[in-house]
Structure formats: structure tokens, C-alpha cells
Design a protein around this motif. Sequence first.
Motif, PDB file in Angstrom:
ATOM      1  N   GLY A 237       0.824  -1.199   0.000  1.00  0.00           N
ATOM      2  CA  GLY A 237       0.000   0.000   0.000  1.00  0.00           C
ATOM      3  C   GLY A 237       0.860   1.252   0.000  1.00  0.00           C
ATOM      4  O   GLY A 237       2.053   1.224  -0.294  1.00  0.00           O
ATOM      5  N   ARG A 238       0.243   2.354   0.343  1.00  0.00           N
ATOM      6  CA  ARG A 238       0.952   3.623   0.368  1.00  0.00           C
ATOM      7  C   ARG A 238       1.841   3.698   1.596  1.00  0.00           C
ATOM      8  O   ARG A 238       1.433   3.330   2.709  1.00  0.00           O
ATOM      9  CB  ARG A 238      -0.037   4.786   0.363  1.00  0.00           C
ATOM     10  CG  ARG A 238      -0.831   4.899  -0.933  1.00  0.00           C
ATOM     11  CD  ARG A 238      -1.825   6.042  -0.885  1.00  0.00           C
ATOM     12  NE  ARG A 238      -1.151   7.339  -0.769  1.00  0.00           N
ATOM     13  CZ  ARG A 238      -0.670   8.021  -1.801  1.00  0.00           C
ATOM     14  NH1 ARG A 238      -0.759   7.523  -3.017  1.00  0.00           N
ATOM     15  NH2 ARG A 238      -0.100   9.189  -1.628  1.00  0.00           N
ATOM     16  N   ILE A 239       3.062   4.192   1.398  1.00  0.00           N
ATOM     17  CA  ILE A 239       4.008   4.318   2.502  1.00  0.00           C
ATOM     18  C   ILE A 239       3.453   5.238   3.587  1.00  0.00           C
ATOM     19  O   ILE A 239       3.658   5.019   4.778  1.00  0.00           O
ATOM     20  CB  ILE A 239       5.360   4.842   1.963  1.00  0.00           C
ATOM     21  CG1 ILE A 239       6.035   3.763   1.112  1.00  0.00           C
ATOM     22  CG2 ILE A 239       6.278   5.279   3.097  1.00  0.00           C
ATOM     23  CD1 ILE A 239       7.264   4.231   0.390  1.00  0.00           C
ATOM     24  N   GLU A 240       2.701   6.251   3.149  1.00  0.00           N
ATOM     25  CA  GLU A 240       2.145   7.220   4.098  1.00  0.00           C
ATOM     26  C   GLU A 240       1.178   6.585   5.083  1.00  0.00           C
ATOM     27  O   GLU A 240       0.877   7.169   6.139  1.00  0.00           O
ATOM     28  CB  GLU A 240       1.427   8.345   3.343  1.00  0.00           C
ATOM     29  CG  GLU A 240       2.340   9.219   2.501  1.00  0.00           C
ATOM     30  CD  GLU A 240       2.572   8.660   1.106  1.00  0.00           C
ATOM     31  OE1 GLU A 240       2.273   7.446   0.880  1.00  0.00           O
ATOM     32  OE2 GLU A 240       3.054   9.406   0.235  1.00  0.00           O
ATOM     33  N   ALA A 241       0.685   5.377   4.774  1.00  0.00           N
ATOM     34  CA  ALA A 241      -0.268   4.713   5.659  1.00  0.00           C
ATOM     35  C   ALA A 241       0.411   3.910   6.765  1.00  0.00           C
ATOM     36  O   ALA A 241      -0.256   3.448   7.691  1.00  0.00           O
ATOM     37  CB  ALA A 241      -1.176   3.788   4.833  1.00  0.00           C
ATOM     38  N   LEU A 242       1.730   3.750   6.698  1.00  0.00           N
ATOM     39  CA  LEU A 242       2.440   2.979   7.717  1.00  0.00           C
ATOM     40  C   LEU A 242       2.481   3.738   9.038  1.00  0.00           C
ATOM     41  O   LEU A 242       2.573   4.969   9.065  1.00  0.00           O
ATOM     42  CB  LEU A 242       3.871   2.686   7.260  1.00  0.00           C
ATOM     43  CG  LEU A 242       4.044   1.698   6.103  1.00  0.00           C
ATOM     44  CD1 LEU A 242       5.519   1.622   5.711  1.00  0.00           C
ATOM     45  CD2 LEU A 242       3.534   0.320   6.491  1.00  0.00           C
ATOM     46  N   TYR A 245       4.550   7.275  10.170  1.00  0.00           N
ATOM     47  CA  TYR A 245       4.828   8.239   9.094  1.00  0.00           C
ATOM     48  C   TYR A 245       4.385   9.637   9.505  1.00  0.00           C
ATOM     49  O   TYR A 245       5.169  10.601   9.430  1.00  0.00           O
ATOM     50  CB  TYR A 245       4.132   7.820   7.798  1.00  0.00           C
ATOM     51  CG  TYR A 245       4.354   8.812   6.668  1.00  0.00           C
ATOM     52  CD1 TYR A 245       5.484   8.717   5.866  1.00  0.00           C
ATOM     53  CD2 TYR A 245       3.458   9.851   6.431  1.00  0.00           C
ATOM     54  CE1 TYR A 245       5.706   9.628   4.836  1.00  0.00           C
ATOM     55  CE2 TYR A 245       3.669  10.775   5.415  1.00  0.00           C
ATOM     56  CZ  TYR A 245       4.791  10.658   4.623  1.00  0.00           C
ATOM     57  OH  TYR A 245       5.011  11.572   3.624  1.00  0.00           O
ATOM     58  N   ASP A 246       3.122   9.761   9.906  1.00  0.00           N
ATOM     59  CA  ASP A 246       2.596  11.084  10.259  1.00  0.00           C
ATOM     60  C   ASP A 246       3.314  11.678  11.462  1.00  0.00           C
ATOM     61  O   ASP A 246       3.392  12.904  11.599  1.00  0.00           O
ATOM     62  CB  ASP A 246       1.093  10.993  10.549  1.00  0.00           C
ATOM     63  CG  ASP A 246       0.276  10.733   9.292  1.00  0.00           C
ATOM     64  OD1 ASP A 246       0.778  11.061   8.193  1.00  0.00           O
ATOM     65  OD2 ASP A 246      -0.839  10.183   9.404  1.00  0.00           O
ATOM     66  N   ASP A 247       3.854  10.824  12.335  1.00  0.00           N
ATOM     67  CA  ASP A 247       4.564  11.295  13.523  1.00  0.00           C
ATOM     68  C   ASP A 247       6.015  11.652  13.233  1.00  0.00           C
ATOM     69  O   ASP A 247       6.732  12.128  14.123  1.00  0.00           O
ATOM     70  CB  ASP A 247       4.522  10.228  14.620  1.00  0.00           C
ATOM     71  CG  ASP A 247       3.093   9.889  15.042  1.00  0.00           C
ATOM     72  OD1 ASP A 247       2.245  10.807  15.013  1.00  0.00           O
ATOM     73  OD2 ASP A 247       2.839   8.729  15.372  1.00  0.00           O
ATOM     74  N   GLY A 248       6.475  11.402  12.004  1.00  0.00           N
ATOM     75  CA  GLY A 248       7.860  11.700  11.658  1.00  0.00           C
ATOM     76  C   GLY A 248       8.847  10.812  12.383  1.00  0.00           C
ATOM     77  O   GLY A 248       9.958  11.232  12.705  1.00  0.00           O
ATOM     78  N   ALA A 249       8.463   9.550  12.614  1.00  0.00           N
ATOM     79  CA  ALA A 249       9.329   8.642  13.375  1.00  0.00           C
ATOM     80  C   ALA A 249      10.413   8.021  12.523  1.00  0.00           C
ATOM     81  O   ALA A 249      11.400   7.504  13.070  1.00  0.00           O
ATOM     82  CB  ALA A 249       8.481   7.537  14.012  1.00  0.00           C
TER      83      ALA A 249
END
Length: 470
Positions: A237-242, A245-249
Motif C-alpha cells: 500500500g501507500r508508505i504514508e499509511a504505515l 509516518y505522520d509522527d515523523g518517526a
Amino acid sequence: MPNTRPPSRPTANHRKPQTGRKVPDRETPGLKARKIAAEVLGRVIHGRRPLDEELHDARGHPDLHTLGDKDRALVRAILGLALRRRGQIAAVLQLLLDRPIPEKTGAVMNILHVAGAQILFMEVPDRAAVDIAVADAGRDPVTRRYKGLVNAVLRRMSDNCAELLEKTGQTWRNTPVWLFAGWQKAYGEDVALAMAAMHQHEPNLDLTVKSDPQAWAERLGGALVARDTVRLAQASGRIEALAGYDDGAWWVQDAAASLPAKLLGDVAGKHVADLCAAPGGKTAQLAQAGAKVTAFDISKKRLARLSENLERLGLAAEVVAADLLEHDPNTLFDAILLDAPCSATGTIRRHPEVAWNRRKEDIDALAERQAALLERAAGWLAPDGTLVYCTCSLEPAEGEKQVEAFLAAHPDFRRAPVLETETGVPGTVTDAGDLRTLPSSLARDPAASGGLDGFFAARLVRRTATGADG
């Protein structure tokens, strides 16, 4: 290869030109995706365009966004195989064709390669692959005269698939002759074959995490490689969904690409220049390690994406758009990382088009620019400072030979040998003390779960003014 060929080979001039308007895509289900795949293949091979750019949502093929997710994934899969197996598909077509196709744009061969990837290597019904390819050839006046040829060639391919694969299955086939010969000379035949074999596999997804890599490996279902890189199977799937990602980890970065920045050692509080910095993985590493980073790149557009990445990660760096050969930073840096523009032959696992849209003469031109950039970077380094020169190339002219020439001309610099304990990957330090990763490095079982991008890096230290090693 045996000299025998399948009988009754179709010829390339058995039909007269026809004229007429294009056939609408809607007449044949699945045609639009294959048509886009053939057109993208042409732009990548003949236009020497990066595949990622052609498949980009905003900057890529103008019709790609009109496809659904399933068809987009199909286009990517077809192109990946058409490029990874290009040499073998070409050899199969050579067995089936009596003579080269004289059509100058390459469009017919692109259609045949796209269909060949499906028939030979994908679980796509052969009849559908043949029928769609014929429909694609028939939709344009340039290719319409070859409809019968396309049909005959692909049906014979389907009927003799196993035999054709056996005849053309040598590992070396999927690397251009000039490139494979260079690898044989530099690394020996066995290693060259091992590298070529790794290029047949889809790469894994490697992540550099800001902290606690073991915990993130467990959370994401991955494994640690090269000591602290989290490796996942290729994300479907999209990497952004892992998670994270949103937390900048974390950020995406091949394990090999993470090694050069580590060779600068403890950079906390130091003023570090990251030269040719975009897309910014190494900049992020240095900033996370506490360095005061100035990231230089000639492309404002690429630096904009670097800044976006840093913002997501919650990291900071000074960003400077400049041509390094003309720019004067008015300061000396404690450490410099120069990731010089190169042929990128070390990234063929991730970018299979690189094998086919590079030329032998490109290496010489790039080597000249690399030498100029290394010379320039050396003048920006403070006494006792450390300069790491690296390229994602497998070509010695862009790596080992560059450093040999530089050290011979600069007695005020010395090599600081890399230790294998710094890389976390056995067999990646040369006799001279430089880092050299290969696609076949990091052997794992199954083989597809291993491998690294090909990188070269040398650590150079500027001597003190008195000439002591310091």
C-alpha cells in the motif's frame, strides 16, 4: 545459446501500411493500462526518463491518474518486469523475429516488450495479453501495419514459453554488455553474476528510524539489518499509511545509503555541510545526530521536497540552493558529506531503468564533475576536519579511482580507514579501507530479503597546518 530458432518466424514487413483514425480505448478492456505501460516504457528507454517521474501522480504520464488503483498497480508491475527482464525479453523476441522491425519510433517493440513481460513472467492469461497487444498496435497508424506481426510473435511466444525461457535464462542477459563487462573486470565474474541476480528481485523497503529501531521493527513487522535499519517486505500500500509516518518517526532510506553519514562519527554540535543533499535522507541523519547542518543542492525543487521531509520529521537544517562549483560559503566546515552526482548504477535494484538509460560515455563525463566537486569540497573543510566522499555507483571510475587521484594530488589529506564494525555488514570494507557495498551484499535467506544498494564511500581527513596526522 543454441543457433536454432523456432520455425515459421514472422517477418517485420509482411503487411502494407493502413490509415484511419485511432480506435477508442474503451473497445478493449484492459487496453488503456497496457497502452500507458508501453508509452511509459518508450519514454524511459528512448527518452532516458526516470521511471519514478513517469509514474508520479502529478508529474508523470498524463493519463496515469485516470486509472483505478488496480490498473495503476498493474502498470507498475508490468514496467518493473519489462525493465528487470528487458535483456531476456529482447532475446526471446530476437528468436521469434526474422529481422529487426524497421519502425523507427520503437512503439511496436514497446508493445511487444509489455506483452512479453506479461506472457513470460506474470500470471496474466496469455490470450488476454496477446489480444490487448494487438488492439494496442491497431489503434495508431504508425503501428497498425504490424498488427499481424504482433499477433503472430506473441502467440508463438505463448505456445513456446517454457522453451524460450530456458534458452534465454542466463543471469547476465538482463544487464547491458558494456556494464556487465565492467563489473566482471572490477569484481570478478562470480560477483558480477551475483549482482545481476539480485537485480531481478523487487527491493525491500528500508527505513531509518529516529530512535529504538528494534521496537519499530517489531511494530512494523520488519527486521533489523545493517545494525539499525528496519527492513520491511515491499509495501503493497501507500508508505504514508504505515505507522509512524505522520509522527515523523522514520524516513525511507536504503540501508547502504545510511552508512556514509555514519562515517563522519560524532557530529553533535559540529557545523556539517551536506553537499548534493536532496532528497535529504543523509541531512536528516546528521540533524538527528545533533549536527548544525547546511544542506546544499543545485535544484530548488528538490530542496523544497527536502524541506518538506525535514518538517515532517521535526528536524531542522539550513537549506541553500547553489551550484557548488560557483558558490562560496564564506566559512569552513567541521565535517562535509559529499554525495556526488553519479551514474547511479548501484541503485538498479530500485531503479531498473538505470541499467538501460545509461551509456558508457556517461561515466567519463560524470567522473570529471565528481573530481571538480571533490576538489571544491576540500577547500571548504577546516583543518582536522573529516570529508566523506560517496557515490551510489558500482563503477570504480566514480569511486576508488576518484579517491586515489585526489589523495595523490592532495598531500594535506589522508584516508581514515573505515572499520567493518562501523558498517554492520560483513565484507563491505575494501583492502584500502573504503566502504564498498554491492547489490549482493547482506546475503539473507530467502535471497530476495537481502541485498543493498551499491555504494562507495571514502573517509578523508584534512591534516593540521603543521602536517601532523592529528
